[in-house]
Every structure is written in structure tokens, then in C-alpha cells.
Design an enzyme around this catalytic site. Structure first.
Site, PDB file in Angstrom:
ATOM      1  N   LYS A 112       0.825  -1.210   0.000  1.00 44.09           N
ATOM      2  CA  LYS A 112       0.000   0.000   0.000  1.00 44.09           C
ATOM      3  C   LYS A 112       0.867   1.272   0.000  1.00 44.09           C
ATOM      4  O   LYS A 112       0.434   2.317  -0.461  1.00 44.09           O
ATOM      5  CB  LYS A 112      -0.922   0.022   1.213  1.00 44.09           C
ATOM      6  CG  LYS A 112      -1.858  -1.180   1.353  1.00 44.09           C
ATOM      7  CD  LYS A 112      -2.897  -1.223   0.249  1.00 44.09           C
ATOM      8  CE  LYS A 112      -3.971  -2.283   0.489  1.00 44.09           C
ATOM      9  NZ  LYS A 112      -3.493  -3.668   0.320  1.00 44.09           N
TER      10      LYS A 112
HETATM   11  C1  LIG Z   1      -3.969  -4.800  -0.311  1.00 44.96           C
HETATM   12  C2  LIG Z   1      -3.117  -6.003  -0.359  1.00 44.96           C
HETATM   13  C3  LIG Z   1      -3.289  -7.001  -1.347  1.00 44.96           C
HETATM   14  C4  LIG Z   1      -4.397  -6.936  -2.380  1.00 44.96           C
HETATM   15  O1  LIG Z   1      -4.182  -5.931  -3.357  1.00 44.96           O
HETATM   16  P1  LIG Z   1      -5.387  -5.422  -4.272  1.00 44.96           P
HETATM   17  O2  LIG Z   1      -4.860  -4.277  -5.034  1.00 44.96           O
HETATM   18  O3  LIG Z   1      -6.481  -5.022  -3.313  1.00 44.96           O
HETATM   19  O4  LIG Z   1      -5.815  -6.562  -5.146  1.00 44.96           O
HETATM   20  C5  LIG Z   1      -2.433  -8.085  -1.332  1.00 44.96           C
HETATM   21  N1  LIG Z   1      -1.471  -8.218  -0.392  1.00 44.96           N
HETATM   22  C6  LIG Z   1      -1.287  -7.293   0.582  1.00 44.96           C
HETATM   23  C7  LIG Z   1      -0.236  -7.513   1.605  1.00 44.96           C
HETATM   24  C8  LIG Z   1      -2.088  -6.152   0.630  1.00 44.96           C
HETATM   25  O5  LIG Z   1      -1.893  -5.242   1.605  1.00 44.96           O
END
Ligand SMILES: *Cc1c(COP(=O)(O)O)cnc(C)c1O
Length: 494
Positions: A112
Site C-alpha cells: 500500500k
Molecule cells: C492490499 C493487499 C493485497 C491486495 O491488493 P489489491 O490491489 O487489493 O488486489 C495483497 N497483499 C497485501 C499484503 C495487501 O496489503
């Protein structure tokens, strides 16, 4: 001419990039999409020589055409700086016949950070460009990773405040500690008695509350969202796919125009959609392999053409992918339907009303060509973590393990040996309990001691942002009923 943004549910409404970033979601409930996906203007030979920041500029300037060069470069240099523990920002590791694109080297050690470290700067620049005088108040509901990354991104950014709601008993102890120790005079963190859906619903209610918006405006505030539906989060994610291809090409791991498959651990479909956008920009990406955990709504969708959220919500060891409504899929459907806003509107109203919809055969054919999908249960996730550690000495987190398991199955089934990059979305230290379980360690230390335990067992050092938590003072211990969320926000803004 500026690139225009439209809603996936209404082709008529027109916005600039900065307006779309400020609004977050279109008034009709649709997501903002650019009128066309721009092409890269630099060759792979040129891109191969560029730093992450330079690549970010090359990619983002094509999407955010109403930002000046100075504005965009300023946002980029503020976001991708020493907060990342490596100059490469998104380093690539090779292990067991695949490349791992590590997206967890930022301030909160989950992927993120790649977008939430720049979104605050894009947002305040957008506010300035559009003569918004109000202070921007970010409201976020989180199941763990997004909340902390948004807090870290917005902390002490002038002209913004941020309120994060998390389910009091629904996040890991490390995730909670990360949030309640957050610094910054403009940050506020609240636990609620309820689950993630309750937090999310409460936040959505505030966004939709016209009287509240009025009251806010009079006090000089307006709400905005740091959620992954904001186009200001999607665009920065396209960057690392361009960067990864260029780096592999520059290192001689890919020949000119050779295809690169990507496998992405998927929840809200933002990360894998960014890979698709990179492909449309001209990066020679082959198959997009969508990896799910036991909440395999996407796997079923790719297999059958029916998206059906009417099922049990399963709590897994890869919690950031525990999701039954993958919001960004809407943008994909928009592209694959030939940008048919009427059809997308129809599917989304069926989803709202019945919890399911079935796409037509033209879309199915395109989906089949572009994507492959698989899923991985908790036991298989653990087995993969153990195997990667025991055989390759590479410690991976549960989300990344899901992706690698799905890649192995894909290779076995198809014999496709195209060079592949697996997207690695979190540091294993964010999920110490699951990782220790996978390594066969039954007795876990409590609280933050578990970080030291994982280091003792593996010899891998605890990432600095987590090690520092021990010295951090708890700043927030508010816990409220979901009915009190609104008054919490009002109190904070007083
Ligand atoms: C948010 C997240 C995901 C999923 O990503 P998306 O863009 O929502 O498909 C996968 N792994 C981690 C560790 C995340 O924080």
C-alpha cells in the site's frame, strides 16, 4: 489537450485528472477512468537506465496531464525518498525460477505504501490547482494495511487531516500497534466495536451524508478518500510494472519485446489492474495471473463468467485479500466491454441487488485471453512459506506465498515457461504468527516480542519501521460503538 476522466457508469461526465483525484468516486457511484490509456513515449532502452523516480515521472505524466512538470516531480520526490529502505524502491529478487518484485520497502512495509506515499501530495496539489480552500479530511476504514499506510502518508501533510477506523478485534497486534502509535498532529485513530464491514459502512454513510457535508463546508472542511478506488492510487501502481520490466530487460533477463508474465496476490483488484494498464501502455506483459486465497470469488468468475459474492466470508492467513467485492474489477469490465458504460451500470446494479452478475460471451473471451486464475488455501500457503524458506532461504509472507503457489500450479497445468514476476506485497514480519506456524514453531511470544522470535528463528533482521514500534508511545486508545463514528469525527475536527 488534457486527458479526460470519465465515470465507468456514465460516459458523459468529464473531469480532469486532478478533479478525479479530489472527488475519489464519481457521483453516480462509478469509478474514474481515463478516456484512453496513454502509450509510453520512451523506449525500453531509455527506461532501463532510469531510477524509480524518473520512471514514475515518465508514466505518471501521461495520466496526470493537468499537473505541471514541477508539480509532479515535487510529488514524486516527496513520496519516494528515505522512507523507503532501499534506493531501488521496488527491488527484484530471484528465487526458485521466478523473479519477486518486492513492494514492501516503504514506511509501513506493505505494498500500500507504493501508492499511499504519493497520494497525499497528489491530493493537496489537486486541491491547490482547483482553488479548493477547505482542509481535506481523509476518512478511512481499514482491515489493517491501508489504515497504517494512509496514516504514514498523510501525517503532518499541511492542509489535510486523517481519521482511521479499524475493527478493535479484527486486526493483528502488530497492525494495531502500528496505528495507535502513529505520530502527527493531524492524525486520529479509532477502534470500533464491530467488524471491518461495520467500519466501512459507517465511513460510507458519512461520505453520503449531505447535511454533514454542509456542516463540514461551513467549518472549512471537506471529506476525501484514500481508498483504492481513487485513480490517484491506481496510477502510481502502474509505475512499478514498467520499472520491473525495464530493469529485467536492462539486466539482460529479457530480450527485446520478450513477454513477461505477472502473478499478483489479489483482493480489491487494484494491483493486477495496474499491470493491465502497463500492458496497454505498451509493456510486453503476457498472462496476468490472478491469485486468490479461499475467498476465491475472482477465481470462480474467471472460470465461469459469473461474479457471485453470495458466499461465506472466510478469515484466512492472508487477510489483506479477504474480500468478496473486488471494486477495481469494474474498471476492467469497462475496458473489456469496449467502454460500454450502460453495460457496466447494469452489471453493478445486479451486483448491488442480487450479489451477482454474469458477463456476456464477448467479455468472457477477452478475459480468457488475458488472464489466468488460481487460488490457494491456508495449508498450501503455509507449505509454500516453509518450502521457500527451507529450500531457497527466502522468507516470504502469506500473501506472496499465495501468488507463488498459484504460479506453480499454472506452470504445471500449462507448461508455460515464460519469464514471470511474482508480486511480493508484504514483509513476512507483518504476519509473524502465520510465518512462525509455517516454519513449525508452535509457541509464539506475545506482543512485539514475536518480531524478535521470528528474527531468532530465521536470522533475518526485523525491518526498522517495526523494530522502532517498541519505543513508540501509544497515542490513541479510543474505542467506540459504530453508531458513534460520526461524533468522533466531529470532536476531532473541533
Ligand atoms: C492490499 C493487499 C493485497 C491486495 O491488493 P489489491 O490491489 O487489493 O488486489 C495483497 N497483499 C497485501 C499484503 C495487501 O496489503
Amino acid at each position: 489537450m488534457d486527458l479526460i476522466y470519465r465515470s465507468t457508469r456514465n460516459e458523459a461526465a468529464c473531469f480532469t485528472a486532478s478533479q478525479a483525484i479530489l472527488k475519489g468516486l464519481a457521483d453516480d457511484g462509478g469509478l474514474f477512468v481515463p478516456e484512453r490509456i496513454p502509450a509510453l513515449t520512451k523506449s525500453m532502452d531509455e527506461l532501463a537506465k532510469m531510477s524509480y523516480q524518473e520512471t514514475a515521472y515518465e508514466v505518471m505524466k501521461q495520466f496526470l496531464t493537468d499537473f505541471t512538470e514541477e508539480e509532479l516531480k515535487d510529488c514524486i520526490s516527496r513520496a519516494y525518498d528515505e522512507k523507503f529502505d532501499t534506493k531501488e524502491i521496488a527491488p527484484i529478487r530471484e528465487a526458485d525460477g521466478a523473479y519477486y518484485l518486492e513492494l514492501f520497502h516503504g514506511a509501513t512495509i506493505a505494498f500500500k505504501d507504493m501508492a499511499l506515499s504519493i497520494l497525499p501530495h497528489l491530493l493537496i496539489t489537486s486541491a491547490r490547482k482547483n482553488q479548493v480552500k477547505n482542509e481535506i479530511v481523509i476518512l478511512t476504514a481499514t482491515s489493517g494495511d491501508t489504515g497504517k499506510a494512509a496514516l504514514a502518508g498523510f501525517a503532518d501533510v499541511p492542509g489535510t487531516r486523517i481519521v482511521v477506523f479499524y475493527p478493535k478485534n479484527g486486526v493483528s497486534p502488530i497492525q494495531e500497534k502500528q496505528m495507535v502509535t502513529q505520530k502527527g498532529a493531524n492524525t486520529f485513530v479509532v477502534g470500533i466495536r464491530g467488524n471491518f464491514d461495520d467500519a466501512q459502512t459507517g465511513v460510507k454513510k458519512m461520505f453520503g451524508d449531505k447535511a454533514l457535508a454542509e456542516e463540514m463546508a461551513q467549518a472549512g472542511f471537506q471529506f476525501s478518500s484514500a481508498n483504492s478506488i481513487n485513480i490517484g492510487r491506481l496510477v502510481p501502481q502502474v509505475v512499478y510494472y514498467v520499472y520491473a520490466y525495464a530493469k529485467l530487460y536492462g539486466a539482460g533477463k529479457l530480450a527485446k519485446d520478450e513477454r513477461l508474465n505477472v502473478v499478483v496476490p489479489t483482493g480489491n483488484f487494484g494491483n493486477i489492474l495496474a499491470a493491465y494498464y502497463a500492458k496497454l501502455m505498451g509493456v510486453p506483459i503476457g498472462k496476468l495471473i490472478c491469485a486468490s486465497n479461499d475467498n476465491k470469488v475472482l477465481y470462480d468468475f474467471f472460470r465461469t463468467g459469473t461474479y457471485d459474492r453470495n458466499r461465506e466470508f472466510i478469515l484466512t492467513t492472508s487477510p489483506s485479500m479477504d474480500i468478496l467485492i473486488s471494486s477495481n474489477l469494474e474498471r476492467m469490465l469497462f475496458e473489456l466491454s469496449g467502454r460500454d458504460d450502460r453495460l457496466v451500470r447494469e452489471y453493478m446494479s445486479q451486483l448491488a441487488e442480487y450479489g451477482s452478475y454474469r458477463v456476456d460471451s464477448a467479455i468472457r473471451t477477452k478475459l480468457k485471453k488475458l488472464f489466468s486464475a488460481g487460488y490457494c488455501d491456508d495449508q498450501q500457503t503455509q507449505a509454500m512459506i516453509a518450502r521457500m524458506w527451507n529450500e531457497k532461504n527466502y522468507l516470504i509472507d502469506p500473501h506472496t506465498a499465495v501468488a507463488f503457489h498459484v504460479l506453480e500450479e499454472y506452470r504445471e497445468e500449462t507448461g508455460d515457461d515464460t519469464v514471470t514476476i511474482a508480486v511480493s506485497t508484504a514483509s513476512p514480519f507483518k504476519f509473524c504468527g502465520s510465518v512462525l506456524d509455517a516454519l513449525g514453531v508452535k509457541e509464539h511470544k506475545t506482543g512485539l516480542e514475536i518480531l524478535d522470535q521470528l528474527t531468532e528463528v530465521t536470522g533475518v533482521p526485523t525491518p526498522a519501521p517495526l523494530a522502532r514500534l517498541k519505543k513508540r508511545r501509544r497515542r490513541f486508545d479510543n474505542v467506540v460503538d459504530k453508531a458513534a463514528m460520526k461524533s468522533c469525527v466531529l470532536d476531532f475536527l473541533k
